[in-house]
Motif scaffolding. Structure first.
Motif, short mmCIF file in Angstrom:
data_model
loop_
_atom_site.label_atom_id
_atom_site.label_comp_id
_atom_site.label_asym_id
_atom_site.label_seq_id
_atom_site.Cartn_x
_atom_site.Cartn_y
_atom_site.Cartn_z
N LEU A 14 -4.82 0.61 4.91
CA LEU A 14 -3.54 0.77 4.23
C LEU A 14 -3.66 1.99 3.30
O LEU A 14 -4.27 1.88 2.23
CB LEU A 14 -3.21 -0.48 3.40
CG LEU A 14 -2.76 -1.71 4.20
CD1 LEU A 14 -3.25 -2.97 3.51
CD2 LEU A 14 -1.25 -1.73 4.32
N ASP A 43 1.45 -3.32 -2.45
CA ASP A 43 2.48 -4.09 -1.72
C ASP A 43 3.88 -3.67 -2.16
O ASP A 43 4.79 -3.53 -1.34
CB ASP A 43 2.30 -5.59 -1.98
CG ASP A 43 1.19 -6.20 -1.15
OD1 ASP A 43 0.64 -5.50 -0.27
OD2 ASP A 43 0.86 -7.39 -1.36
N TYR A 45 -1.54 -3.08 10.05
CA TYR A 45 -1.31 -2.11 8.98
C TYR A 45 -1.75 -0.69 9.33
O TYR A 45 -1.13 0.28 8.88
CB TYR A 45 -2.06 -2.53 7.73
CG TYR A 45 -1.53 -3.76 7.05
CD1 TYR A 45 -0.19 -3.87 6.68
CD2 TYR A 45 -2.37 -4.84 6.73
CE1 TYR A 45 0.30 -4.99 6.04
CE2 TYR A 45 -1.90 -5.97 6.09
CZ TYR A 45 -0.55 -6.04 5.74
OH TYR A 45 -0.08 -7.16 5.11
N SER A 62 7.26 -5.35 6.72
CA SER A 62 5.85 -5.69 6.87
C SER A 62 5.40 -6.58 5.73
O SER A 62 5.55 -6.22 4.56
CB SER A 62 5.00 -4.42 6.90
OG SER A 62 3.64 -4.72 7.11
#
Length: 430
Positions: free
Chosen positions: A30, A162, A241, A262
């Motif tokens: 990520l 996030d 991811y 997501s």
């Protein structure tokens, strides 16, 4: 003692002195999250470089050094590190260490450490130390530790990652000024860098103020008011991811005129923590572990609820669901005792997307041959569709021999069904 263990212990150690001299190479998954997490490590005295090398050469190095019946993420992660050692001329190979996660349990990821050491030996890099990212004590890296304060910083970093990922996904397909969403990402990472790199221990109040500023940055982006097809991405954590792992899936969906939805990384961490409670409840094991982890679980679930509240109070963006909703979404579909790989979380995320986020179109990304994900993904799709007739789900396998064209064609078929449904819904509304 196991001879394999003896072999590992004979390898070079990452010592305390190496913190100042060695650069730790971290494979990416990520990009947003890992940059922030890298800042946390640097705050605690480590030198970190998150790898960004991609392309067919990474896959070639992976296949050269990892058997092709091993899971695809292992091939990519190890291939990316060997490729960096082979072709990055800026690296001093005498002052480099590698970082790799060590999960334990029944997943093949438990073997990554051994696979990496074998690949290093084969490629002539046997003197490079390897750091195993694990909560367990590891004799191979006495110079690397995870103090509680650093873990807390890292968890706050995951929340921020996030949040940035969520807001970026909701802005990018609708931005009026091209590049505005990416600039907001870069600005958000910059202010997060400034905070995380200057504090060894942040309070939630500081993190909340950071989150509010990030939300406001994205909320100021001018966005078109139009209807896009929303597509949820679930599946094995790496290919879900990683652009390298899923052939730039998000970019492809944007080109197809979709909005990507997501689930956050924190949900996976909460899933791992709550499984300790299910171990005690269903299997009668790990009572002390469950007792110790329960307050940590409750703390993080509360912080996620507070993040959701910040989004609701400061913007018009759609927040994620509380983790309590995620847990309940598995009920009637799969047991919470199914916890190999992504286990019940994979099923729960699909149901949550359909029933609570109103995202009916879902891509389930799976490394070829990943049995836990095929059971908890493909194996549950029929039941999900029977109980949710509006569900439009496609499973896509990813491995070194898979054709990107075939993957995209499967997705295009799913999108064609989505557009047909959208047209019918619009006609009915008229």
């Amino acid at each position: 003692m196991n001879p394999q263990t003896n072999n590992l212990q004979a390898k070079p150690l990452f010592t305390k002195e190496m913190r100042k001299t060695h650069t730790i190479l971290v494979p990416t998954m990520l990009p947003i999250h890992f940059q922030i997490l890298g800042d946390v490590l640097e705050t605690y005295g480590y030198k970190v470089k998150v790898l960004a090398n991609t392309g067919n050469q990474v896959i070639r190095e992976g296949l050269k050094n990892v058997h092709n019946d091993t899971c695809y993420p292992a091939q990519l992660v190890i291939g990316q590190m060997i490729d960096a050692l082979e072709h990055n001329k800026d690296l001093d190979l005498d002052k480099v260490a590698l970082f790799i996660t060590q999960t334990g349990g029944g997943c093949r990821a438990s073997n990554y450490l051994y696979l990496l050491r074998k690949a290093l030996d084969k490629s002539g890099y046997e003197n490079i130390p390897v750091i195993a990212g694990s909560f367990l004590k590891n004799d191979m890296c006495p110079g690397f530790s995870l103090p509680k304060s650093m873990l807390l910083q890292a968890l706050y970093g995951v929340f921020c990652g996030d949040l940035i990922m969520l807001l970026h996904n909701q802005c990018l397909p609708y931005e009026v000024e091209a590049g505005a969403s990416q600039k907001a990402v870069e600005d958000s990472i910059r202010i997060a860098d400034e905070l995380f790199m200057h504090h060894k221990l942040l309070t939630w109040g500081q993190v909340s103020r950071l989150m509010k500023e990030i939300i406001q940055r994205f909320d100021h982006i001018e966005r078109r008011k139009e209807e896009k097809i929303k597509v949820g991405i679930v599946g094995e954590i790496y290919v879900k991811y990683s652009p390298l792992g899923n052939n730039n899936l998000e970019e492809f969906l944007l080109q197809e005129g979709c909005e990507v939805v997501s689930p956050g990384l924190m949900d996976f961490l909460l899933y791992c923590l709550v499984n300790t409670q299910y171990d005690r409840q269903y299997y009668g094991m790990g009572r002390l572990k469950a007792f110790c982890i329960k307050p940590v679980l409750q703390f993080l679930m509360q912080k996620k609820r507070q993040m959701i509240q910040l989004i609701q109070e400061n913007s018009s963006f759609t927040p994620p669901c509380p983790f309590e909703v995620t847990m309940a979404s598995a009920d009637g579909y799969i047991g919470h005792g199914v916890k190999m790989g992504e286990g019940w979380l994979l099923t729960a995320e699909m149901v949550e997307l359909i029933q609570h986020a109103h995202v009916n179109n879902i891509i389930c990304t799976q490394p070829f041959g990943c049995l836990p994900n095929h059971i908890a993904g493909k194996g549950v799709m029929r039941t999900i569709k029977e109980k949710n007739p509006q569900a439009n789900i496609v499973a896509v396998d990813y491995d070194s021999s898979s054709s990107a064209v075939n993957q995209q064609n499967r997705i295009k078929l799913m999108l064609a069904n989505a557009r047909l449904t959208q047209q019918k819904d619009n006609s009915s509304a008229d």
